[in-house]
Motif scaffolding. Sequence first.
Motif, PDB file in Angstrom:
ATOM      1  N   ALA A  20      36.741 -20.944 -17.697  1.00 49.53           N
ATOM      2  CA  ALA A  20      37.923 -20.068 -17.703  1.00 49.53           C
ATOM      3  C   ALA A  20      38.228 -19.563 -16.299  1.00 49.53           C
ATOM      4  CB  ALA A  20      37.717 -18.903 -18.665  1.00 49.53           C
ATOM      5  N   SER A  21      37.191 -19.143 -15.562  1.00 49.28           N
ATOM      6  CA  SER A  21      37.429 -18.645 -14.204  1.00 49.28           C
ATOM      7  C   SER A  21      37.882 -19.774 -13.284  1.00 49.28           C
ATOM      8  CB  SER A  21      36.192 -17.940 -13.642  1.00 49.28           C
ATOM      9  OG  SER A  21      35.110 -18.824 -13.512  1.00 49.28           O
ATOM     10  N   ARG A  22      37.382 -20.980 -13.510  1.00 58.28           N
ATOM     11  CA  ARG A  22      37.810 -22.131 -12.708  1.00 58.28           C
ATOM     12  C   ARG A  22      39.283 -22.463 -12.977  1.00 58.28           C
ATOM     13  NH1 ARG A  22      34.536 -26.700 -14.190  1.00 58.28           N
ATOM     14  NH2 ARG A  22      32.932 -25.134 -14.394  1.00 58.28           N
ATOM     15  N   ILE A  23      39.691 -22.412 -14.252  1.00 63.14           N
ATOM     16  CA  ILE A  23      41.094 -22.675 -14.603  1.00 63.14           C
ATOM     17  C   ILE A  23      41.995 -21.618 -13.967  1.00 63.14           C
ATOM     18  CG2 ILE A  23      42.769 -22.727 -16.501  1.00 63.14           C
ATOM     19  CD1 ILE A  23      40.429 -23.901 -18.240  1.00 63.14           C
ATOM     20  N   LEU A  24      41.617 -20.352 -14.095  1.00 65.51           N
ATOM     21  CA  LEU A  24      42.399 -19.273 -13.487  1.00 65.51           C
ATOM     22  C   LEU A  24      42.461 -19.447 -11.968  1.00 65.51           C
ATOM     23  CD1 LEU A  24      43.868 -16.555 -13.357  1.00 65.51           C
ATOM     24  CD2 LEU A  24      41.638 -15.429 -13.603  1.00 65.51           C
ATOM     25  N   GLY A  25      41.309 -19.638 -11.337  1.00 66.23           N
ATOM     26  CA  GLY A  25      41.253 -19.783  -9.883  1.00 66.23           C
ATOM     27  C   GLY A  25      42.075 -20.964  -9.382  1.00 66.23           C
ATOM     28  N   ASN A  26      41.930 -22.122 -10.027  1.00 66.89           N
ATOM     29  CA  ASN A  26      42.675 -23.312  -9.602  1.00 66.89           C
ATOM     30  C   ASN A  26      44.179 -23.137  -9.789  1.00 66.89           C
ATOM     31  OD1 ASN A  26      40.291 -24.590  -8.902  1.00 66.89           O
ATOM     32  ND2 ASN A  26      40.190 -25.840 -10.747  1.00 66.89           N
ATOM     33  N   THR A  27      44.568 -22.463 -10.868  1.00 67.94           N
ATOM     34  CA  THR A  27      45.999 -22.243 -11.103  1.00 67.94           C
ATOM     35  C   THR A  27      46.610 -21.391 -10.003  1.00 67.94           C
ATOM     36  OG1 THR A  27      45.700 -22.449 -13.497  1.00 67.94           O
ATOM     37  CG2 THR A  27      47.715 -21.363 -12.733  1.00 67.94           C
ATOM     38  N   VAL A  28      45.959 -20.295  -9.653  1.00 61.85           N
ATOM     39  CA  VAL A  28      46.545 -19.420  -8.633  1.00 61.85           C
ATOM     40  C   VAL A  28      46.454 -20.043  -7.236  1.00 61.85           C
ATOM     41  CG1 VAL A  28      46.380 -17.304  -9.986  1.00 61.85           C
ATOM     42  CG2 VAL A  28      44.492 -17.921  -8.511  1.00 61.85           C
ATOM     43  N   ILE A  29      45.430 -20.851  -6.978  1.00 63.54           N
ATOM     44  CA  ILE A  29      45.371 -21.596  -5.707  1.00 63.54           C
ATOM     45  C   ILE A  29      46.565 -22.542  -5.614  1.00 63.54           C
ATOM     46  CG2 ILE A  29      44.153 -23.465  -4.500  1.00 63.54           C
ATOM     47  CD1 ILE A  29      41.523 -22.071  -5.335  1.00 63.54           C
ATOM     48  N   ASN A  30      46.842 -23.250  -6.718  1.00 67.39           N
ATOM     49  CA  ASN A  30      47.972 -24.192  -6.742  1.00 67.39           C
ATOM     50  C   ASN A  30      49.312 -23.486  -6.559  1.00 67.39           C
ATOM     51  OD1 ASN A  30      46.177 -26.298  -7.137  1.00 67.39           O
ATOM     52  ND2 ASN A  30      46.460 -26.355  -9.355  1.00 67.39           N
ATOM     53  N   GLU A  31      49.350 -22.193  -6.858  1.00 70.68           N
ATOM     54  CA  GLU A  31      50.566 -21.402  -6.663  1.00 70.68           C
ATOM     55  C   GLU A  31      50.663 -20.840  -5.243  1.00 70.68           C
ATOM     56  OE1 GLU A  31      53.228 -20.683  -9.020  1.00 70.68           O
ATOM     57  OE2 GLU A  31      52.272 -22.521  -9.740  1.00 70.68           O
ATOM     58  N   GLY A  32      49.654 -21.117  -4.419  1.00 70.61           N
ATOM     59  CA  GLY A  32      49.703 -20.710  -3.017  1.00 70.61           C
ATOM     60  C   GLY A  32      49.047 -19.375  -2.705  1.00 70.61           C
ATOM     61  N   TYR A  33      48.346 -18.792  -3.659  1.00 70.48           N
ATOM     62  CA  TYR A  33      47.683 -17.514  -3.420  1.00 70.48           C
ATOM     63  C   TYR A  33      46.323 -17.704  -2.774  1.00 70.48           C
ATOM     64  CZ  TYR A  33      51.167 -15.497  -6.561  1.00 70.48           C
ATOM     65  OH  TYR A  33      52.338 -15.095  -7.134  1.00 70.48           O
ATOM     66  N   ASP A  34      45.898 -16.700  -2.047  1.00 68.69           N
ATOM     67  CA  ASP A  34      44.528 -16.628  -1.556  1.00 68.69           C
ATOM     68  C   ASP A  34      43.693 -16.132  -2.738  1.00 68.69           C
ATOM     69  OD1 ASP A  34      42.322 -16.604   0.164  1.00 68.69           O
ATOM     70  OD2 ASP A  34      42.725 -14.560   0.841  1.00 68.69           O
ATOM     71  N   VAL A  35      42.578 -16.791  -3.004  1.00 68.50           N
ATOM     72  CA  VAL A  35      41.772 -16.476  -4.182  1.00 68.50           C
ATOM     73  C   VAL A  35      40.321 -16.308  -3.788  1.00 68.50           C
ATOM     74  CG1 VAL A  35      41.040 -17.268  -6.463  1.00 68.50           C
ATOM     75  CG2 VAL A  35      43.291 -17.890  -5.601  1.00 68.50           C
ATOM     76  N   LYS A  36      39.680 -15.314  -4.376  1.00 74.78           N
ATOM     77  CA  LYS A  36      38.235 -15.139  -4.244  1.00 74.78           C
ATOM     78  C   LYS A  36      37.666 -15.002  -5.648  1.00 74.78           C
ATOM     79  CE  LYS A  36      38.137 -14.848   0.322  1.00 74.78           C
ATOM     80  NZ  LYS A  36      39.325 -15.585   0.652  1.00 74.78           N
ATOM     81  N   LEU A  37      36.641 -15.812  -5.935  1.00 73.74           N
ATOM     82  CA  LEU A  37      35.920 -15.734  -7.200  1.00 73.74           C
ATOM     83  C   LEU A  37      34.495 -15.336  -6.890  1.00 73.74           C
ATOM     84  CD1 LEU A  37      38.079 -18.242  -7.727  1.00 73.74           C
ATOM     85  CD2 LEU A  37      36.747 -18.405  -9.809  1.00 73.74           C
ATOM     86  N   SER A  38      33.945 -14.490  -7.735  1.00 73.20           N
ATOM     87  CA  SER A  38      32.555 -14.095  -7.524  1.00 73.20           C
ATOM     88  C   SER A  38      31.639 -15.176  -8.047  1.00 73.20           C
ATOM     89  CB  SER A  38      32.253 -12.810  -8.269  1.00 73.20           C
ATOM     90  OG  SER A  38      32.149 -13.077  -9.655  1.00 73.20           O
ATOM     91  N   GLU A  39      30.407 -15.069  -7.639  1.00 70.50           N
ATOM     92  CA  GLU A  39      29.366 -15.812  -8.326  1.00 70.50           C
ATOM     93  C   GLU A  39      29.196 -15.135  -9.676  1.00 70.50           C
ATOM     94  OE1 GLU A  39      27.729 -18.538  -7.172  1.00 70.50           O
ATOM     95  OE2 GLU A  39      29.083 -18.442  -5.463  1.00 70.50           O
ATOM     96  N   VAL A  40      28.566 -15.807 -10.584  1.00 69.11           N
ATOM     97  CA  VAL A  40      28.327 -15.223 -11.889  1.00 69.11           C
ATOM     98  C   VAL A  40      27.289 -14.125 -11.754  1.00 69.11           C
ATOM     99  CG1 VAL A  40      27.503 -15.665 -14.218  1.00 69.11           C
ATOM    100  CG2 VAL A  40      28.899 -17.355 -13.041  1.00 69.11           C
ATOM    101  N   HIS A  41      27.565 -12.988 -12.344  1.00 73.46           N
ATOM    102  CA  HIS A  41      26.609 -11.882 -12.350  1.00 73.46           C
ATOM    103  C   HIS A  41      26.035 -11.761 -13.751  1.00 73.46           C
ATOM    104  CE1 HIS A  41      27.693 -10.397  -8.367  1.00 73.46           C
ATOM    105  NE2 HIS A  41      28.886 -10.853  -8.676  1.00 73.46           N
ATOM    106  N   GLY A  42      24.766 -11.580 -13.841  1.00 75.29           N
ATOM    107  CA  GLY A  42      24.124 -11.460 -15.145  1.00 75.29           C
ATOM    108  C   GLY A  42      23.369 -12.720 -15.483  1.00 75.29           C
ATOM    109  N   MET A  43      22.888 -12.792 -16.693  1.00 70.64           N
ATOM    110  CA  MET A  43      22.116 -13.946 -17.141  1.00 70.64           C
ATOM    111  C   MET A  43      23.063 -14.975 -17.725  1.00 70.64           C
ATOM    112  SD  MET A  43      18.913 -12.003 -18.945  1.00 70.64           S
ATOM    113  CE  MET A  43      18.985 -13.219 -20.210  1.00 70.64           C
ATOM    114  N   SER A  44      23.186 -16.105 -17.061  1.00 69.46           N
ATOM    115  CA  SER A  44      24.123 -17.102 -17.546  1.00 69.46           C
ATOM    116  C   SER A  44      23.515 -18.011 -18.612  1.00 69.46           C
ATOM    117  CB  SER A  44      24.650 -17.942 -16.378  1.00 69.46           C
ATOM    118  OG  SER A  44      23.589 -18.568 -15.710  1.00 69.46           O
ATOM    119  N   GLN A  45      22.242 -17.802 -18.937  1.00 69.04           N
ATOM    120  CA  GLN A  45      21.662 -18.569 -20.027  1.00 69.04           C
ATOM    121  C   GLN A  45      22.352 -18.178 -21.324  1.00 69.04           C
ATOM    122  OE1 GLN A  45      19.835 -16.509 -18.060  1.00 69.04           O
ATOM    123  NE2 GLN A  45      18.143 -17.653 -17.187  1.00 69.04           N
ATOM    124  N   ARG A  46      22.275 -19.041 -22.293  1.00 66.45           N
ATOM    125  CA  ARG A  46      22.908 -18.734 -23.578  1.00 66.45           C
ATOM    126  C   ARG A  46      22.423 -17.380 -24.091  1.00 66.45           C
ATOM    127  NH1 ARG A  46      26.059 -22.478 -25.382  1.00 66.45           N
ATOM    128  NH2 ARG A  46      25.741 -24.589 -24.671  1.00 66.45           N
TER     129      ARG A  46
END
Length: 191
Positions: A20-46
């Motif tokens: 979801a964050s990749r889709i959001l980030g890629n969409t706004v990049i394609n629209e010409g915005y400067d984008v910053k995404l964090s690394e995942v915080h927390g336990m990413s295990q299931r």
Amino acid sequence: MTDTKKIMIVGVGGQGTLLASRILGNTVINEGYDVKLSEVHGMSQRGGSVVTYVKYGEKVYSPIIGKGEADIILAFELLEAYRALPYLKKGGKIIVNNQKMNPMPVITGAADYPADIEKKIAAQANLISVDALSLAQEAGNMKAVNVVLIGLLAKSSEIAKESWIETLKTTVPPKFLEVNLKAFELGYTIN
């Protein structure tokens, strides 16, 4: 757009918050915005709590979103939405999948799942609650909850629907594209 948009994506490991964050980030990049995404915080295990910050605008210097700063919280689960509530700015919006997933303390009996979470959130935020799991199943795969929620987020954004769809075509693996396009459409058409 001159203001920086601040979006938190919260969920539980295995729910697709990273896609979801990749889709959001890629969409706004394609629209010409400067984008910053964090690394995942927390336990990413299931089963572990996962938080991703996405900020975009003309110029963004840091992905971190402090308490009271998020414009939107996109939540894949009710308790995670409730936990993220302090980060939402006054008048902000929470889009939440109304699914409940018991955290380990509830599973082991050490704690109870908090009661009336939706009411508590609605008392403090502009809440949009949706049964994204049912819509994902309608699209053909229960794992498409993330894209149902992205569709709902897209509808309330300033970015054209076609831009989101183009990003889905380049971000989602081809064998899952049809299901995800259906999931996006189901999320986008929620009133």
